[in-house]
Design a protein around this motif. Structure first.
Motif, mmCIF file in Angstrom:
data_model
loop_
_atom_site.group_PDB
_atom_site.id
_atom_site.type_symbol
_atom_site.label_atom_id
_atom_site.label_comp_id
_atom_site.label_asym_id
_atom_site.label_seq_id
_atom_site.Cartn_x
_atom_site.Cartn_y
_atom_site.Cartn_z
ATOM 1 N N GLY A 126 14.452 -8.692 -0.504
ATOM 2 C CA GLY A 126 14.543 -8.252 -1.900
ATOM 3 C C GLY A 126 13.182 -8.038 -2.524
ATOM 4 O O GLY A 126 13.000 -7.133 -3.352
ATOM 5 N N VAL A 127 12.209 -8.849 -2.127
ATOM 6 C CA VAL A 127 10.841 -8.678 -2.642
ATOM 7 C C VAL A 127 10.305 -7.300 -2.277
ATOM 8 O O VAL A 127 9.747 -6.580 -3.109
ATOM 9 C CB VAL A 127 9.911 -9.780 -2.074
ATOM 10 N N VAL A 128 10.485 -6.916 -1.026
ATOM 11 C CA VAL A 128 9.973 -5.622 -0.553
ATOM 12 C C VAL A 128 10.768 -4.466 -1.152
ATOM 13 O O VAL A 128 10.203 -3.438 -1.553
ATOM 14 C CB VAL A 128 10.017 -5.569 0.992
ATOM 15 N N LEU A 129 12.080 -4.619 -1.246
ATOM 16 C CA LEU A 129 12.929 -3.563 -1.798
ATOM 17 C C LEU A 129 12.648 -3.293 -3.266
ATOM 18 O O LEU A 129 12.992 -2.232 -3.783
ATOM 19 C CB LEU A 129 14.405 -3.938 -1.640
ATOM 20 N N GLY A 130 12.035 -4.244 -3.946
ATOM 21 C CA GLY A 130 11.801 -4.095 -5.382
ATOM 22 C C GLY A 130 10.709 -3.109 -5.737
ATOM 23 O O GLY A 130 10.545 -2.762 -6.912
ATOM 24 N N TYR A 131 9.955 -2.622 -4.746
ATOM 25 C CA TYR A 131 8.848 -1.706 -5.033
ATOM 26 C C TYR A 131 9.263 -0.253 -4.795
ATOM 27 O O TYR A 131 10.199 0.019 -4.041
ATOM 28 C CB TYR A 131 7.643 -2.060 -4.153
ATOM 29 N N PRO A 132 8.568 0.704 -5.439
ATOM 30 C CA PRO A 132 8.929 2.129 -5.311
ATOM 31 C C PRO A 132 8.891 2.618 -3.863
ATOM 32 O O PRO A 132 8.192 2.049 -3.012
ATOM 33 C CB PRO A 132 7.859 2.845 -6.160
ATOM 34 N N GLN A 133 9.610 3.690 -3.604
ATOM 35 C CA GLN A 133 9.832 4.209 -2.254
ATOM 36 C C GLN A 133 8.543 4.462 -1.483
ATOM 37 O O GLN A 133 8.431 4.091 -0.320
ATOM 38 C CB GLN A 133 10.627 5.513 -2.352
ATOM 39 N N ASP A 134 7.551 5.096 -2.098
ATOM 40 C CA ASP A 134 6.345 5.496 -1.364
ATOM 41 C C ASP A 134 5.179 4.543 -1.570
ATOM 42 O O ASP A 134 4.047 4.857 -1.194
ATOM 43 C CB ASP A 134 5.916 6.911 -1.784
ATOM 44 N N SER A 135 5.421 3.386 -2.147
ATOM 45 C CA SER A 135 4.340 2.444 -2.425
ATOM 46 C C SER A 135 4.090 1.541 -1.225
ATOM 47 O O SER A 135 4.954 1.348 -0.370
ATOM 48 C CB SER A 135 4.683 1.587 -3.648
ATOM 49 N N VAL A 136 2.886 0.956 -1.180
ATOM 50 C CA VAL A 136 2.562 0.039 -0.094
ATOM 51 C C VAL A 136 3.376 -1.249 -0.209
ATOM 52 O O VAL A 136 3.645 -1.917 0.798
ATOM 53 C CB VAL A 136 1.045 -0.256 -0.066
ATOM 54 N N GLY A 137 3.810 -1.580 -1.434
ATOM 55 C CA GLY A 137 4.663 -2.751 -1.607
ATOM 56 C C GLY A 137 5.949 -2.638 -0.822
ATOM 57 O O GLY A 137 6.517 -3.646 -0.375
ATOM 58 N N ARG A 138 6.412 -1.415 -0.615
ATOM 59 C CA ARG A 138 7.652 -1.164 0.130
ATOM 60 C C ARG A 138 7.441 -1.344 1.629
ATOM 61 O O ARG A 138 8.403 -1.477 2.379
ATOM 62 C CB ARG A 138 8.101 0.273 -0.164
ATOM 63 N N ARG A 139 6.201 -1.333 2.073
ATOM 64 C CA ARG A 139 5.896 -1.402 3.503
ATOM 65 C C ARG A 139 5.154 -2.680 3.892
ATOM 66 O O ARG A 139 4.786 -2.856 5.046
ATOM 67 C CB ARG A 139 5.060 -0.179 3.924
ATOM 68 N N MET A 140 4.897 -3.560 2.953
ATOM 69 C CA MET A 140 4.159 -4.794 3.252
ATOM 70 C C MET A 140 5.104 -5.842 3.845
ATOM 71 O O MET A 140 6.330 -5.725 3.770
ATOM 72 C CB MET A 140 3.543 -5.353 1.966
ATOM 73 N N THR A 202 -16.923 -21.686 2.683
ATOM 74 C CA THR A 202 -18.231 -21.412 3.292
ATOM 75 C C THR A 202 -18.148 -20.411 4.450
ATOM 76 O O THR A 202 -19.178 -19.889 4.882
ATOM 77 C CB THR A 202 -18.856 -22.717 3.813
ATOM 78 N N ILE A 203 -16.950 -20.156 4.965
ATOM 79 C CA ILE A 203 -16.832 -19.219 6.101
ATOM 80 C C ILE A 203 -15.976 -18.000 5.788
ATOM 81 O O ILE A 203 -15.859 -17.100 6.620
ATOM 82 C CB ILE A 203 -16.253 -19.935 7.345
ATOM 83 N N MET A 204 -15.378 -17.967 4.602
ATOM 84 C CA MET A 204 -14.517 -16.822 4.283
ATOM 85 C C MET A 204 -15.352 -15.573 4.013
ATOM 86 O O MET A 204 -16.529 -15.653 3.639
ATOM 87 C CB MET A 204 -13.633 -17.135 3.074
ATOM 88 N N SER A 205 -14.738 -14.418 4.204
ATOM 89 C CA SER A 205 -15.375 -13.127 3.936
ATOM 90 C C SER A 205 -14.835 -12.541 2.642
ATOM 91 O O SER A 205 -13.771 -12.943 2.155
ATOM 92 C CB SER A 205 -15.099 -12.157 5.088
ATOM 93 N N GLU A 206 -15.567 -11.579 2.117
ATOM 94 C CA GLU A 206 -15.106 -10.892 0.909
ATOM 95 C C GLU A 206 -13.816 -10.136 1.211
ATOM 96 O O GLU A 206 -13.680 -9.508 2.255
ATOM 97 C CB GLU A 206 -16.175 -9.924 0.418
ATOM 98 N N ALA A 207 -12.874 -10.194 0.295
ATOM 99 C CA ALA A 207 -11.563 -9.570 0.517
ATOM 100 C C ALA A 207 -11.495 -8.201 -0.135
ATOM 101 O O ALA A 207 -11.963 -8.015 -1.258
ATOM 102 C CB ALA A 207 -10.460 -10.454 -0.039
ATOM 103 N N GLN A 208 -10.917 -7.253 0.592
ATOM 104 C CA GLN A 208 -10.516 -5.984 -0.003
ATOM 105 C C GLN A 208 -8.998 -6.010 -0.101
ATOM 106 O O GLN A 208 -8.325 -6.398 0.855
ATOM 107 C CB GLN A 208 -10.969 -4.810 0.851
ATOM 108 N N SER A 209 -8.470 -5.620 -1.224
ATOM 109 C CA SER A 209 -7.022 -5.650 -1.423
ATOM 110 C C SER A 209 -6.564 -4.334 -2.033
ATOM 111 O O SER A 209 -7.381 -3.527 -2.491
ATOM 112 C CB SER A 209 -6.625 -6.815 -2.333
ATOM 113 N N VAL A 210 -5.258 -4.121 -2.032
ATOM 114 C CA VAL A 210 -4.673 -2.936 -2.654
ATOM 115 C C VAL A 210 -3.526 -3.378 -3.553
ATOM 116 O O VAL A 210 -2.828 -4.341 -3.235
ATOM 117 C CB VAL A 210 -4.142 -1.931 -1.606
ATOM 118 N N PRO A 211 -3.340 -2.713 -4.701
ATOM 119 C CA PRO A 211 -2.192 -3.049 -5.548
ATOM 120 C C PRO A 211 -0.890 -2.632 -4.879
ATOM 121 O O PRO A 211 -0.851 -1.650 -4.123
ATOM 122 C CB PRO A 211 -2.447 -2.237 -6.825
#
Length: 450
Positions: A126-140, A202-211
Motif C-alpha cells: 500500500g505504501v508503494v501503491l500510494g504514489y503516482p504511476q510514473d514516480s520513483v515512489g511507485r518503483r521503490m 565517522t565512516i558514513m558518506s554523504e547521501a544523495q536522495s530523490v523525492p
C-alpha cells in the motif's frame, strides 16, 4: 553448443512434450533447466502452454522464474493459474514487484489479490501503491535496513542480521538522524572493514536522495550514472520512505527505452515480449500511427500538385525528389534521436532550446555543405551545372532546416509535457518531406527561371 542453439533445442523439447501431452518428460526437462532459460522459453509460448509449464516448476524455482518475467507476461500467467497458486506467488513477491504486476492486471483483480496478502505485506504494498504511476515512489522498495549516526558498527551489524531476511538490499544502509532524515549512507564493505566500536557518523558518506514524486526514469538514470547500489527515496519533509535499487533502476530504464524506440519507429510500445503479444495487439500498435502518417503524407502530395508545372517543364527534377526528402528525413531523425537521448540523460533541459537550435543549425549547415558539394559535382557532371547548383543548394537548405527542426522538436515536446519520442522521427519525416519539396522547387524556379 552455443547459447542460442541450446535455447532453441530446449524450446523444441518443451514444445514436443506439450504436443505429446507428456508431462513426465516435460517435468524432467524443466528440472535440469536453469531459471533464466525457463524464462526465455515461457516468453515464447502461448498463454495456455505457459500455465502448464509453470505448474510443473518446483515451488522455489517458480517464484524465481515469475519474478524474472515481464510484468505483462506475469499478468497473462496469473489469469491461467488457480487462485491458490496466484495467492502464494503474490505473497512471495517484493512489494515493488507486486506493484509492477498490479499495474498490468485488470482493476477488478487487484483488490482480490491485495486482500489475500498478510497484514504486513499489504501495508508495505500500500505504501508503494500510494504514489503516482510514473514516480520513483511507485518503483521503490519499502523493505530496507537503516542505522543511526550515533550507533556503533557492532550495533549496526546486529540490526542488519536481525532484519536481513526482510530487506531487498543490504549493501547500502541509509543513516538516519532523530527525525528520520537521511544524514548519510554507509556501505556493507565499510561496515565489515571498520572496528566494532567505530561510530557510524565517522565512516558514513554523504547521501544523495530523490523525492518520492520524482520521475522514475530521471531517478533511475541518476542512480546508474553515479554508480550507486541504491538511492534513498524521501518524502516532502525529506524523511526516508524507501530505496530505489540498482536492479529496479535498470528495469525502469529498459522499459522507458523500449517505449522510446517503439515510438521513434512509429508504433505504440508492446509492453511485452514479441511472441507473447497477440496478433491483434500488434495490429493495433501500428495501425493508428500508419493512419496519422498517411494523413500527414498528403502534405507532400499537395506540394507536388502545386509545383506540377515546374516538374512538367524540367522532368529531371523529379529524379532527385526521393534523394532530397530521404536526406532531409534522415538528417532530422538523427538530430531528434541525439537530443532525445540527451534529454533522457539530463544533459539538455527544455530551457536550452535556443542553444540547441543554434548548435543543430550549425551542424545541419556543415552537413549540407558536405553533401551539397557532392550533389553539385555529380549532378553537374551528369546533367548540367544549373541542375547541379539546384541540387547542391537544396541539400544545404534541407539539411539545415531538418537538423534544426529535428533538434528542437523533442524540447518542445518536453516543454508541453509530451513524450519527446512521440514528436520524433515519424512526425519530423512528414514535416521535412513537405518543407523540403517546397525549398527544392523554389530554388529550382529561381535558378532555372521557371
Amino acid at each position: 553448443m552455443n547459447q542460442t542453439t541450446h535455447q532453441r533445442e530446449l524450446e523444441n523439447r518443451v514444445l514436443r512434450a506439450l504436443a505429446d501431452e507428456d508431462l513426465k518428460d516435460l517435468g524432467n526437462t524443466l528440472q535440469d533447466t536453469s531459471p533464466d532459460d525457463v524464462v526465455l522459453v515461457l516468453e515464447r509460448l502461448t498463454a495456455k502452454q505457459r500455465a502448464i509449464v509453470f505448474r510443473l516448476l518446483h515451488k522455489d524455482e517458480a517464484l524465481e522464474v515469475f519474478e524474472a518475467l515481464d510484468p505483462s507476461v506475469q499478468s497473462d500467467l496469473v489469469r491461467g493459474l488457480r487462485d491458490a497458486e496466484v495467492a502464494e506467488i503474490f505473497e512471495g513477491l517484493d512489494p515493488d514487484d507486486r506493484v509492477w504486476l498490479l499495474d498490468e492486471l485488470p482493476a477488478t483483480l487487484a483488490p482480490k489479490l491485495l486482500h489475500g496478502l498478510s497484514e504486513r505485506e499489504r501495508r508495505l504494498t500500500g505504501v508503494v501503491l500510494g504514489y503516482p504511476q510514473d514516480s520513483v515512489g511507485r518503483r521503490m522498495t519499502p523493505e530496507y535496513v537503516t542505522t543511526r549516526m550515533d550507533y556503533t558498527v557492532a550495533d549496526t551489524m546486529v540490526r542488519l542480521r536481525d532484519r536481513i531476511d526482510d530487506a531487498e538490499t543490504i549493501y547500502m544502509l541509509p543513516v538516519l538522524d532523530d527525525a528520520r532524515h537521511v544524514a548519510g549512507v554507509v556501505s556493507l564493505r565499510d561496515l565489515i572493514a571498520a572496528e566494532p566500536h567505530t561510530i557510524i557518523a565517522t565512516i558514513m558518506s554523504e547521501a544523495q536522495s530523490v523525492p518520492a514524486s520524482e520521475d522514475a526514469e530521471r531517478a533511475a538514470r541518476k542512480l546508474t550514472e553515479a554508480g550507486f547500489v541504491a538511492l534513498p527515496v524521501v518524502d516532502r519533509e525529506r524523511r526516508l520512505v524507501g530505496l530505489l535499487t540498482f536492479d529496479d533502476a535498470m528495469r525502469i530504464i529498459e522499459h522507458e527505452e523500449s517505449e522510446d524506440s517503439a515510438r521513434q519507429g512509429g508504433v505504440e510500445p508492446l509492453r511485452r515480449p514479441y511472441f507473447a503479444t497477440p496478433i491483434m495487439q500488434l495490429v493495433r500498435s501500428r495501425v493508428v500511427w500508419l493512419l496519422v502518417l498517411a494523413v500527414g503524407a498528403t502534405l507532400t502530395v499537395q506540394v507536388l500538385d502545386v509545383f506540377e508545372g515546374t516538374l512538367a517543364e524540367v522532368t529531371v527534377l523529379a529524379l532527385f525528389v526521393p534523394l532530397l526528402i530521404g536526406t532531409g528525413g534522415n538528417t532530422g531523425n538523427q538530430a531528434a534521436t541525439t537530443v532525445t537521448r540527451a534529454l533522457a540523460l539530463g544533459d539538455v533541459k527544455a530551457r536550452d532550446i535556443a542553444r540547441v537550435l543554434g548548435r543543430e543549425a550549425r551542424v545541419g549547415l556543415l552537413l549540407g555543405l558536405l553533401l551539397g558539394t557532392l550533389g553539385f559535382t555529380i549532378a553537374g557532371l551528369v546533367y548540367s551545372w544549373d541542375i547541379g547548383l539546384v541540387i547542391g543548394l537544396t541539400l544545404v537548405a534541407i539539411c539545415t532546416v531538418a537538423a534544426t527542426i529535428g533538434g528542437i522538436m523533442p524540447l518542445i515536446a518536453r516543454w508541453v509535457k509530451v513524450d519527446p519520442a512521440v514528436f520524433s522521427n515519424p512526425f519530423i519525416s512528414t514535416f521535412v518531406d513537405a518543407s523540403g519539396l517546397i525549398i527544392y522547387f523554389l530554388i529550382a524556379r529561381a535558378i532555372l527561371g521557371l
